[in-house]
Motif scaffolding. Structure first.
Motif, mmCIF file in Angstrom:
data_model
loop_
_atom_site.group_PDB
_atom_site.id
_atom_site.type_symbol
_atom_site.label_atom_id
_atom_site.label_comp_id
_atom_site.label_asym_id
_atom_site.label_seq_id
_atom_site.Cartn_x
_atom_site.Cartn_y
_atom_site.Cartn_z
ATOM 1 N N SER A 38 47.143 39.721 46.058
ATOM 2 C CA SER A 38 48.552 39.713 46.463
ATOM 3 C C SER A 38 49.430 38.819 45.600
ATOM 4 O O SER A 38 50.645 38.981 45.600
ATOM 5 C CB SER A 38 48.670 39.270 47.926
ATOM 6 N N THR A 39 48.864 37.899 44.864
ATOM 7 C CA THR A 39 49.699 36.914 44.181
ATOM 8 C C THR A 39 50.421 37.478 42.965
ATOM 9 O O THR A 39 51.543 37.091 42.667
ATOM 10 C CB THR A 39 48.861 35.701 43.746
ATOM 11 N N GLN B 124 35.998 49.040 46.969
ATOM 12 C CA GLN B 124 34.839 48.317 47.468
ATOM 13 C C GLN B 124 34.935 46.829 47.149
ATOM 14 O O GLN B 124 35.794 46.378 46.382
ATOM 15 C CB GLN B 124 33.570 48.908 46.850
ATOM 16 N N GLU B 125 34.040 46.042 47.743
ATOM 17 C CA GLU B 125 34.033 44.600 47.517
ATOM 18 C C GLU B 125 33.844 44.261 46.045
ATOM 19 O O GLU B 125 34.394 43.267 45.564
ATOM 20 C CB GLU B 125 32.930 43.936 48.358
ATOM 21 N N ASN B 126 33.066 45.065 45.318
ATOM 22 C CA ASN B 126 32.844 44.803 43.900
ATOM 23 C C ASN B 126 33.952 45.373 43.017
ATOM 24 O O ASN B 126 33.876 45.295 41.793
ATOM 25 C CB ASN B 126 31.495 45.355 43.449
ATOM 26 N N GLY B 127 34.997 45.945 43.634
ATOM 27 C CA GLY B 127 36.130 46.464 42.892
ATOM 28 C C GLY B 127 36.064 47.944 42.580
ATOM 29 O O GLY B 127 37.038 48.512 42.069
ATOM 30 N N LEU C 282 38.717 47.799 39.974
ATOM 31 C CA LEU C 282 39.724 46.755 40.159
ATOM 32 C C LEU C 282 39.044 45.408 39.988
ATOM 33 O O LEU C 282 38.180 45.039 40.792
ATOM 34 C CB LEU C 282 40.368 46.863 41.545
ATOM 35 N N LEU C 283 39.418 44.670 38.933
ATOM 36 C CA LEU C 283 38.838 43.368 38.643
ATOM 37 C C LEU C 283 39.891 42.279 38.834
ATOM 38 O O LEU C 283 41.061 42.568 39.102
ATOM 39 C CB LEU C 283 38.298 43.344 37.210
ATOM 40 N N THR C 284 39.471 41.038 38.687
ATOM 41 C CA THR C 284 40.385 39.929 38.901
ATOM 42 C C THR C 284 41.578 39.984 37.967
ATOM 43 O O THR C 284 42.711 39.711 38.366
ATOM 44 C CB THR C 284 39.648 38.585 38.701
ATOM 45 N N ASN C 285 41.353 40.367 36.703
ATOM 46 C CA ASN C 285 42.432 40.325 35.727
ATOM 47 C C ASN C 285 42.857 41.687 35.191
ATOM 48 O O ASN C 285 43.759 41.764 34.361
ATOM 49 C CB ASN C 285 42.059 39.425 34.556
ATOM 50 N N LYS C 286 42.222 42.777 35.639
ATOM 51 C CA LYS C 286 42.635 44.089 35.145
ATOM 52 C C LYS C 286 42.206 45.200 36.093
ATOM 53 O O LYS C 286 41.361 44.995 36.974
ATOM 54 C CB LYS C 286 42.072 44.349 33.747
ATOM 55 N N ALA D 254 46.831 45.349 33.487
ATOM 56 C CA ALA D 254 46.388 43.955 33.436
ATOM 57 C C ALA D 254 47.159 43.150 34.465
ATOM 58 O O ALA D 254 48.332 43.434 34.746
ATOM 59 C CB ALA D 254 46.594 43.363 32.044
ATOM 60 N N ARG D 255 46.515 42.146 35.026
ATOM 61 C CA ARG D 255 47.164 41.313 36.038
ATOM 62 C C ARG D 255 48.162 40.386 35.370
ATOM 63 O O ARG D 255 47.840 39.662 34.414
ATOM 64 C CB ARG D 255 46.124 40.524 36.808
ATOM 65 N N SER D 256 49.385 40.365 35.880
ATOM 66 C CA SER D 256 50.490 39.728 35.182
ATOM 67 C C SER D 256 50.446 38.208 35.201
ATOM 68 O O SER D 256 50.975 37.567 34.306
ATOM 69 C CB SER D 256 51.818 40.199 35.782
ATOM 70 N N GLY D 257 49.844 37.611 36.206
ATOM 71 C CA GLY D 257 49.966 36.173 36.380
ATOM 72 C C GLY D 257 48.948 35.336 35.644
ATOM 73 O O GLY D 257 49.015 34.115 35.702
#
Length: 213
Positions: free
Chosen positions: A36-37, A114-117, A136-140, A169-172
Motif C-alpha cells: 500500500s505504501t 498468492q503469499e509468494n507473489g 508480484l514482488l517487493t520492488n516489481k 517497478a515499485r516507485s518508492g
C-alpha cells in the motif's frame, strides 16, 4: 432499542476495547501493508488478435498497479493500462486479503495473488473473459493480462483476444526509476471499471508524469 443509558455506555466501552485490541493484533505484514505504501508503474504492450488469429502490430503504453479502499480484510486492486493510441483498460477488482495473500471471487471464476507473489486466475463478465498470470514482488511486478471478447464490441469481433504485458517497478524504492522514465507521480481520481459490479468506481490511482530536462 436499549432501555438503559448505562448499558449503552457499557456496550460502547466493550466495542472500543475490542477495536483497539484488533488494531494491536493487526499483522503489519499482511497483503495491504506490503503493497500500500507505493504504487507500481512502468510499461505496457498490447497485441490484438482479431477473430482470435489475425494479429495486429503491438501498441505500447504505460501501466500501473495499486491498492485502494482498504477496510478490514477488504482490499480493492486497481490495474490500469494506458496505450499510446488512447486505448487500454482500467480494472477495479474488489477482493479479500488473507495474511499476505489476496483473492477476488466471482460466480465465473477468481483472481488470486498468492503469499509468494504468484498471480493467476480467470473470470468472466457479460462481454469478456479476463485472465492474468504473473508475479508480484517487493520492488516489481511482471504481469500478462489476456482479454477475450465473448461478444462483438465496436470493431472488435467476438472471439478476438488482446494480450497485454505489463512490466512495472515499485516507485518508492531508493534509486528506482520505473521503466518509462517516471519519477514524478501524482495521485489522481479516475473512473475505473469495477469488474465485479459492472459499474464505475472513482478511485485514487497513480499517474506518471515524465521527467523534464
Amino acid at each position: 432499542m436499549f432501555r438503559s443509558g448505562a448499558l449503552l455506555i457499557l456496550v460502547a466501552s466493550v466495542l472500543f476495547s475490542c477495536s483497539k485490541s484488533a488494531e494491536r493484533d493487526a499483522d503489519p505484514e499482511d497483503f495491504a501493508s506490503r503493497v500500500s505504501t507505493e504504487a507500481y508503474l512502468g510499461t505496457a504492450k498490447s497485441t490484438l488478435h482479431l477473430h482470435g488469429y489475425e494479429t495486429f502490430p503491438s501498441v505500447e503504453g504505460e501501466g500501473s498497479f495499486n491498492i485502494t479502499n482498504v477496510s478490514g480484510d477488504s482490499v480493492m486492486v486497481a490495474l490500469i493500462c494506458r496505450l499510446s493510441t488512447g486505448d487500454g483498460f482500467s480494472f477495479g477488482i474488489p477482493g479479500k486479503q488473507s495474511g499476505k495473500a489476496w483473492s477476488a471471487s466471482f460466480d465465473t471464476g477468481n483472481l488470486v495473488i498468492q503469499e509468494n507473489g504468484g498471480m493467476s486466475g480467470l473470470m468472466q463478465t457479460d462481454k469478456q473473459e479476463i485472465s492474468w498470470d504473473g508475479i508480484l514482488l517487493t520492488n516489481k511486478m511482471v504481469l500478462d493480462v489476456k482479454i477475450k471478447y465473448l461478444k462483438q464490441e465496436g470493431n472488435i469481433t467476438e472471439g478476438s483476444i488482446i494480450n497485454t504485458h505489463l512490466d512495472l517497478a515499485r516507485s518508492g524504492h531508493e534509486g528506482v526509476t520505473t521503466n518509462n522514465g517516471c519519477r514524478v507521480i501524482v495521485w489522481e481520481t479516475r473512473s475505473v471499471f469495477n469488474i465485479y459490479s459492472g459499474g464505475v468506481d472513482i478511485l485514487r490511482v497513480p499517474v506518471c508524469h515524465p521527467m523534464k530536462d
